[in-house]
Scaffold this active site. Sequence first.
Site, mmCIF file in Angstrom:
data_model
loop_
_atom_site.group_PDB
_atom_site.id
_atom_site.type_symbol
_atom_site.label_atom_id
_atom_site.label_comp_id
_atom_site.label_asym_id
_atom_site.label_seq_id
_atom_site.Cartn_x
_atom_site.Cartn_y
_atom_site.Cartn_z
ATOM 1 N N GLU A 29 3.554 -1.155 8.712
ATOM 2 C CA GLU A 29 2.207 -1.648 7.779
ATOM 3 C C GLU A 29 2.149 -2.467 6.711
ATOM 4 O O GLU A 29 1.422 -2.929 6.024
ATOM 5 C CB GLU A 29 1.682 -0.078 7.452
ATOM 6 C CG GLU A 29 1.634 0.644 8.575
ATOM 7 C CD GLU A 29 1.395 2.163 8.228
ATOM 8 O OE1 GLU A 29 0.468 2.717 7.949
ATOM 9 O OE2 GLU A 29 2.528 2.667 7.520
ATOM 10 N N SER A 33 4.349 7.910 12.296
ATOM 11 C CA SER A 33 3.237 7.377 11.585
ATOM 12 C C SER A 33 3.674 7.016 10.232
ATOM 13 O O SER A 33 4.820 7.199 9.865
ATOM 14 C CB SER A 33 1.943 8.225 11.416
ATOM 15 O OG SER A 33 2.295 9.535 10.899
#
Lengths: 740, 154
Positions: free
Chosen positions: A698, A505
């Site tokens: 991201e 993540s």
Amino acid sequence: MAIGRSVPMLDSVARVKGEVDYLVNLRLLNMLVGKIVRSQSPHAKLLKVDTTSALQVPGVVAILTGADLGASAFYGAAIKDQGVVAVDRVRYVGEPIAAIAAESLDAAEEAALLIDVEYEEMSSVFDAREAIQSGAPTLHEKYPNNVFIHSRLRHGDVEAAFAEADEIFEDTFTSPLAQQSSLEPHVTAARWDGEQLTVWAATQAPYMVRRVLSEIFGIEQNKIRVIVPSLGGAYGGKGHIRIEPLAAAMARKTNGRPVKFVLSRAEEFVTVTKHAASITLKTGVKRDGTFTARQVTIYWNGGAYADASPLLIPQGMVRSVGPYRIPAVHVDSIGVYTNLPPAGAYRGAMSSQTTWAYESQMDIIARRMGWDPLEFRLGNLFVSGDQFATGETLHDVHFVECLEEAAKAMNASSPLAPIPKMGQGKRGRGYGVMMKSTVSTSKSQARMKLDDDGTLTLFTSTVEMGQGAHTAMAQIAAEALGTAFEMVRVVGPDTEITPFDSTTSASRSTNMMGNAVLAASAAVKKKLIELAAPLLETPAEELRAENGKVLANEAFIPYAEILKRNGLNSLEESGEYSTASKLDPETGQGISTPHWHQGAGAVEVEVDTETGKITILRYTASSFAGRIVNPRMAQLQNDGNVIFGLGPTLMEEMMLDGGQVTNPNLADYPIPSIRDIPVELVSVCIESEEGELHGIGEMTLPPVAPAVANAIEDAVGVRIKDLPITAEKILQALKEKSQP
Amino acid sequence: MILSVNGSRYEVQAGTRTLVEVLRDDLNLVGTKEGCGVGMCGACTVLVDGKPLSGCLVLAEQVAGKEILTIEGLSQDESLHPVQQAFLEQGAFQCAYCTPGFVLTTIALLNEKPSPSDEEIREYLAGNLCRCGSYQNILQAVKSASATGVKHHT
């Protein structure tokens, strides 16, 4: 060179043939179907959970309720407030109350209807700012005002700095609840063999799942095996503990028969959400175009349980300041309990909400002060050597290049042809820049096995969820070891086989696991050189390993032959990479992140003044990529972020009625389709000379919403501060603007 | 009832189950995915007599006697269908949960319209969702498959 090539994903053929082994396909011998019974009340005491009739349904094997649970059956990243199922109280609509294991879904569903639940309703609260008012209902007695975390950053004297400002701007920006909406839902299967537990989980964090299950069930971690096949998307929604404890607790009651839970789409919406957020920014500027101070107050709606919020909200604090030189900064980042499903990471976690705020306000300031929004940004962006609000010195930052490249690519292109519309089409341009921290303290380990036929197997607990991480790791391994990419296999995650990794993540894998792979490669090379030295009759320090061979000045030996001549069938070595950063809990001063995530966007939109419809004409996304491992996959990450980001920007919002989600399906909760993508979408990756491996999962997402809002104001002169930016909101704002 | 899938005939007890349930649970044709259950995401797309259909919206009973094509029916061996090949070459997927649906919808599109415009592609594929956001590459893959000009119907 394996790095820098756009090789297809390792299992591309399986991917286009529909043959990826997602967990939804898993079938185990004697496997039972799991079904969750959920609360219909947002806040109530549980007076009765009667399973007598449900247990009579043919095909029902066992039912789990709160009565089965021990005192340790609570979990949460920092605050253990969430039960495996509810014990004596429910705090949101959709909270698990019971679980059923049955021979068929029909039997499980029939039994679910027969479980008799009696509630004693309590008053409830759904909005974070209402939940902190005195008199609001308390969710957890330990936190009477519902504030379960309050992170503070204190840098400089903001009051004095505001006094020096020529203008002070104060604006509040909101983001609603949203859902990660991976097409593959949450899936977990669990099986007990005596005291040994095996869990197949669609999770981004296998070792976290193992640790938490060990705490809940009071067994050693080495008694638990967590296996994670390729995921059908995750986007943060599978980043923390979800249904794994429930599945394991259910399976404990089925005499060794495995139980598998596959959530429905509606259940996804009550399993994890993006944090709804209300962010107030007070910013002081001088007429010379510089900042004096910024005060940020954020209320994060954490939902009914703290979940991962105590880890995310301090990150949200760091991520709320923005990439600009501001001498004095105060931030209050506050997590609040409400009677809603627990919130967690949503791709671009916390940065999506904070970038929406600070990049929207940049344009509000620039327009009011009569400055060009692009020049205003470029004049204030951090450069390497600047000091951030945490007191840390910034290294390897490229915000200026990111923004300049995005702006250049967009402004260099020629005007697009007219598009069909109802009324007058007005075009405008906007920008957004993002500065994001990654996980402050984490560790990645990798193990490599080299066989005597030259095959290299990489054992890693990095989760492949579509981002291409396994392919990137294979490329890094191939390059580092000087072996052919085609000879590399990747195995994992399986906690019985693959070594530790904190999580997949926060765009950390290419950097963290990539460096662990480099360390393992270096260890393999060192071993090969040691083994080759006697064969080449040359001291080890005069040998080097490259292109699949160990070389002396004149002679060389291929790796495979080194193994064979030493009588080895294979050799294994490991590598590790870890980071540790820490902020003072009272002041937020210290080191917040090992490196910074950097991205920017430039967008041109057209607004139909008759219908309010927004068309994204062109979008240029730029990210700082360090060293690009796979150009096409990097481009896919950048593009995918923009497209994903258009969801919360233009359409995604969970609707609620009395705490019940009223649009828990993809018909009423739209996500972007191919019709929503920009007419032109360009991705730019900025590389650095240092060639560090960076993540890019991201970077280009958080700038999307503010860039679009800024372009809309440029086009039609209205400012939207509440996501999503719908046609209705534009029309309403245009109407208000035309009425003096 | 008899279900005709990928050129084979199967005797199934479908009851009131949907086509995607019968394909996955009874016939083990798990390339077809259920993503949303309401016909919005297209992950369960199969071709019924050549037309794309959401397998979650029809009962298996309703397609008795019709010819059903799933992703497994496209390539029986190691070779790939030209549309699959185009998706692979253009890197038109990430997690790939949606890919079988996209491939089948593309085949139906190219059978109807061998050289579609960008707008026609967007219109036709609007019922297939890719949450990873690989649409740019999917658009390229459809155009590339179209350019090969081969007969797509299998």
